[in-house]
Motif scaffolding. Structure first.
Motif, PDB file in Angstrom:
ATOM      1  N   GLN A   1       0.620  -0.867   0.180  1.00 16.59           N
ATOM      2  CA  GLN A   1       0.105  -0.113  -0.036  1.00 16.59           C
ATOM      3  C   GLN A   1       0.574   1.005  -0.016  1.00 16.59           C
ATOM      4  O   GLN A   1       0.362   2.060  -0.460  1.00 16.59           O
ATOM      5  CB  GLN A   1      -0.669   0.273   0.957  1.00 16.59           C
ATOM      6  N   SER A   2       1.733   1.089   0.523  1.00 21.09           N
ATOM      7  CA  SER A   2       2.963   2.486   0.815  1.00 21.09           C
ATOM      8  C   SER A   2       4.280   2.653  -0.737  1.00 21.09           C
ATOM      9  O   SER A   2       5.188   3.225  -0.627  1.00 21.09           O
ATOM     10  CB  SER A   2       4.102   2.716   2.018  1.00 21.09           C
ATOM     11  N   GLY A   3       4.278   1.562  -1.744  1.00 17.83           N
ATOM     12  CA  GLY A   3       4.453   1.756  -3.131  1.00 17.83           C
ATOM     13  C   GLY A   3       5.840   0.991  -3.185  1.00 17.83           C
ATOM     14  O   GLY A   3       5.522   0.432  -4.326  1.00 17.83           O
TER      15      GLY A   3
ATOM     16  N   THR B   1       7.613  -2.944  -3.929  1.00 17.52           N
ATOM     17  CA  THR B   1       7.481  -3.357  -5.262  1.00 17.52           C
ATOM     18  C   THR B   1       6.742  -5.089  -4.611  1.00 17.52           C
ATOM     19  O   THR B   1       8.157  -4.962  -3.473  1.00 17.52           O
ATOM     20  CB  THR B   1       8.259  -3.646  -5.788  1.00 17.52           C
TER      21      THR B   1
END
Length: 245
Positions: free
Chosen positions: A82-84, A86
């Motif tokens: 959710q925080s980006g 991978t």
């Protein structure tokens, strides 16, 4: 020393096997169940550490710790996603590595890793309720985990190997070359190790905090097997939705 009731120990074991059955399939599931059947009695009663001020130094502490790490790994992976970050590993890979990162603490094929401390002074003054079994061939916990998995013919992906291998982070000197790199091509190409290390560290610290506070009398009501299966299935479905599997 914290104590689990026989019902709690049994309940945790059923949760563990239920997790295995709902996460894996085919030949690998069969081989995993064979291994868990082999170690059932010893694994059910194994502690997660030998000293009470470490974490989960009590009968049943190993299984309880592993379940904590699996649950926290799922939560942390979701937060990273959710925080980006991978996420290039699957839930199956994450759970496999979390389940087996401490497998070496079960011991070898014949001997326990920990044996009860028989020296009252060490128990009273050092809080050491278990000692390492001198009959074992020396191996790191991680090396023994890999050995046991290969003994039972359980294959793992590269992601699973790295996750399991590096869960201890830089508390293990041998992991430094994986975590510290000044060349892009030598840096870890997956975040699974970071997620698992955070989950293991978080679990260990929380278990220590619970010991320090004296949370010994918290009793977990046994959950019916049908209810546990439904909860595990729903957790599995939610994780798959989050990770678009």
């Amino acid at each position: 020393m914290k104590e689990l009731t026989p019902e709690q120990i049994e309940n945790n074991w059923h949760d563990l096997i239920d997790l295995v059955n709902t996460t894996f399939e085919g030949e690998r599931l069969d081989k995993l169940i064979e291994m868990y059947d082999y170690f059932e009695e010893r694994m059910c009663l194994a502690p997660a550490s030998g000293k009470e001020h470490y974490h989960n130094c009590h009968p049943g502490g190993y299984v309880e710790h592993v379940l904590h790490v699996v649950e926290l790994a799922k939560q942390i992976a979701g937060m990273w996603k959710q925080s980006g970050a991978t996420i290039n590993f699957t839930m199956e890979e994450l759970v496999f590595a979390a389940l087996h990162h401490d497998l070496g603490k079960v011991g070898d094929l014949a001997e326990d890793y920990y044996t009860p401390q028989d020296n009252d002074w060490w128990i009273k003054n050092r809080g050491e309720y278990y000692k390492h079994n001198g009959k074992l061939q020396y191996m790191t916990v991680t090396d023994r985990a890999v050995f046991l998995l290969q003994h039972f013919g359980i294959k793992m992906s590269e992601q699973e190997y790295l996750g399991l291998r590096l869960t201890d982070g830089m508390y293990e000197d041998a992991n430094k070359n994986y975590y510290v790199s000044y060349q892009p091509e030598r840096q870890l190409k997956t975040n699974i190790a970071y997620v698992l290390h955070q989950a293991d560290l978080m679990s260990s610290v929380i278990e220590y905090d619970m010991w320090k506070r004296g949370d010994y009398d918290v009793k977990v009501e046994p959950v019916k097997q049908k209810e546990k299966s439904e909860k595990s299935k729903r957790s599995h479905e939610l994780f798959k939705e989050l990770f678009d599997e």
